[in-house]
Scaffold this motif. Structure first.
Motif, mmCIF file in Angstrom:
data_model
loop_
_atom_site.group_PDB
_atom_site.id
_atom_site.type_symbol
_atom_site.label_atom_id
_atom_site.label_comp_id
_atom_site.label_asym_id
_atom_site.label_seq_id
_atom_site.Cartn_x
_atom_site.Cartn_y
_atom_site.Cartn_z
ATOM 1 N N THR A 35 0.742 -1.530 0.326
ATOM 2 C CA THR A 35 0.206 0.301 -0.101
ATOM 3 C C THR A 35 1.147 1.184 0.102
ATOM 4 O OG1 THR A 35 -1.613 -1.298 0.691
ATOM 5 C CG2 THR A 35 -1.488 1.286 1.125
ATOM 6 N N THR B 180 -5.949 10.032 -5.425
ATOM 7 C CA THR B 180 -5.503 9.212 -6.544
ATOM 8 C C THR B 180 -6.548 10.032 -7.527
ATOM 9 O OG1 THR B 180 -7.154 7.515 -6.061
ATOM 10 C CG2 THR B 180 -4.795 6.848 -5.526
ATOM 11 N N HIS C 268 -3.883 11.636 -10.199
ATOM 12 C CA HIS C 268 -2.472 10.612 -10.820
ATOM 13 C C HIS C 268 -3.338 9.701 -11.849
ATOM 14 C CE1 HIS C 268 0.679 12.407 -7.870
ATOM 15 N NE2 HIS C 268 -0.879 11.714 -7.048
ATOM 16 N N LEU D 210 -1.087 6.522 -13.330
ATOM 17 C CA LEU D 210 -2.424 5.092 -12.941
ATOM 18 C C LEU D 210 -2.966 4.328 -14.040
ATOM 19 C CD1 LEU D 210 -4.835 6.598 -9.772
ATOM 20 C CD2 LEU D 210 -1.622 4.705 -9.880
ATOM 21 N N HIS E 184 -2.856 -2.572 -10.961
ATOM 22 C CA HIS E 184 -2.988 -1.789 -9.445
ATOM 23 C C HIS E 184 -3.986 -1.364 -9.111
ATOM 24 C CE1 HIS E 184 -3.183 1.195 -11.994
ATOM 25 N NE2 HIS E 184 -3.763 2.060 -10.949
ATOM 26 N N THR E 185 -4.657 -1.532 -8.035
ATOM 27 C CA THR E 185 -6.184 -1.110 -7.735
ATOM 28 C C THR E 185 -5.856 0.227 -6.865
ATOM 29 O OG1 THR E 185 -5.948 -2.408 -5.647
ATOM 30 C CG2 THR E 185 -6.822 -3.157 -8.073
ATOM 31 N N THR E 186 -6.894 0.931 -6.242
ATOM 32 C CA THR E 186 -6.553 2.268 -5.732
ATOM 33 C C THR E 186 -8.259 2.253 -5.127
ATOM 34 O OG1 THR E 186 -8.077 4.071 -7.053
ATOM 35 C CG2 THR E 186 -5.012 3.423 -7.526
ATOM 36 N N CYS F 120 -4.953 6.122 -2.036
ATOM 37 C CA CYS F 120 -4.423 4.583 -1.721
ATOM 38 C C CYS F 120 -4.105 4.091 -2.699
ATOM 39 C CB CYS F 120 -4.847 3.751 -0.557
ATOM 40 S SG CYS F 120 -4.582 4.889 1.425
ATOM 41 N N LEU F 121 -2.713 3.918 -3.444
ATOM 42 C CA LEU F 121 -1.891 2.709 -4.472
ATOM 43 C C LEU F 121 -2.074 1.580 -3.800
ATOM 44 C CD1 LEU F 121 -1.627 2.573 -7.738
ATOM 45 C CD2 LEU F 121 0.548 3.012 -7.034
ATOM 46 N N TYR F 122 -2.739 0.651 -4.387
ATOM 47 C CA TYR F 122 -2.085 -0.900 -3.930
ATOM 48 C C TYR F 122 -1.674 -1.942 -5.029
ATOM 49 C CZ TYR F 122 -5.702 0.774 -0.666
ATOM 50 O OH TYR F 122 -6.670 1.253 0.317
ATOM 51 N N LEU G 192 5.611 4.821 -11.087
ATOM 52 C CA LEU G 192 5.571 4.598 -10.006
ATOM 53 C C LEU G 192 6.842 5.891 -9.322
ATOM 54 C CD1 LEU G 192 4.347 3.865 -8.050
ATOM 55 C CD2 LEU G 192 5.820 2.488 -7.799
#
Length: 140
Positions: free
Chosen positions: A76, A82, A85, A89, A95-97, A101-103, A115
């Motif tokens: 995380t 997010t 971005h 992204l 990824h997930t958000t 948070c960016l996961y 990144l």
């Protein structure tokens, strides 16, 4: 949130699974390079630098300037928002958000250059004092 001390190296050494530990080692090096700050533990979060925040509601506290947490299901990364971005992204890779948070489940599957750009943007936003009613003051 406050720095809790402890060994970042020992914390990372205990991260499981092994892929997440590998990602934590890489993220530590990347965030340290980008921020120019040493990693510190903030509970189970690895943070770089510190800042004080204040919201228009009056809520305030301290947080790292840049930070991530190596969780079992994903790394995380804590961003500003997010939605700021979106273009980057879209180019990042899997990824997930969440709102801030960016996961990332596998750091090797994403574009590290993209990144880095996202993290540099977050650092710049933070060092410039924030926006959208959030006041940020770098304290370390």
């Amino acid at each position: 949130m406050k720095q809790t001390g402890g060994s970042v190296g020992a914390f990372i050494a205990a991260v499981t699974p092994a892929g997440r530990r590998r990602d934590a080692e890489t993220l530590t090096a990347v965030l340290q390079e980008i921020s120019g700050r040493e990693p510190e533990l903030w509970g189970t979060i690895i943070g770089f630098g510190s800042c004080h925040y204040r919201y228009p509601t009056g809520s305030e506290g301290d947080m790292p300037v840049l930070a991530f947490a190596p969780r079992k299901t994903a790394s995380t990364l804590y961003l500003d928002d997010t939605s700021r971005h979106g273009e980057a992204l879209a180019l990042l890779g899997p990824h997930t958000t969440g709102k801030g948070c960016l996961y990332i489940k596998d750091l090797e599957a994403v574009d590290l250059t993209v990144l880095r750009g996202i993290l540099e943007n977050v650092l710049s936003w933070t060092e410039s004092g924030g926006s959208e009613g959030v006041e940020l003051t770098i304290t370390g």
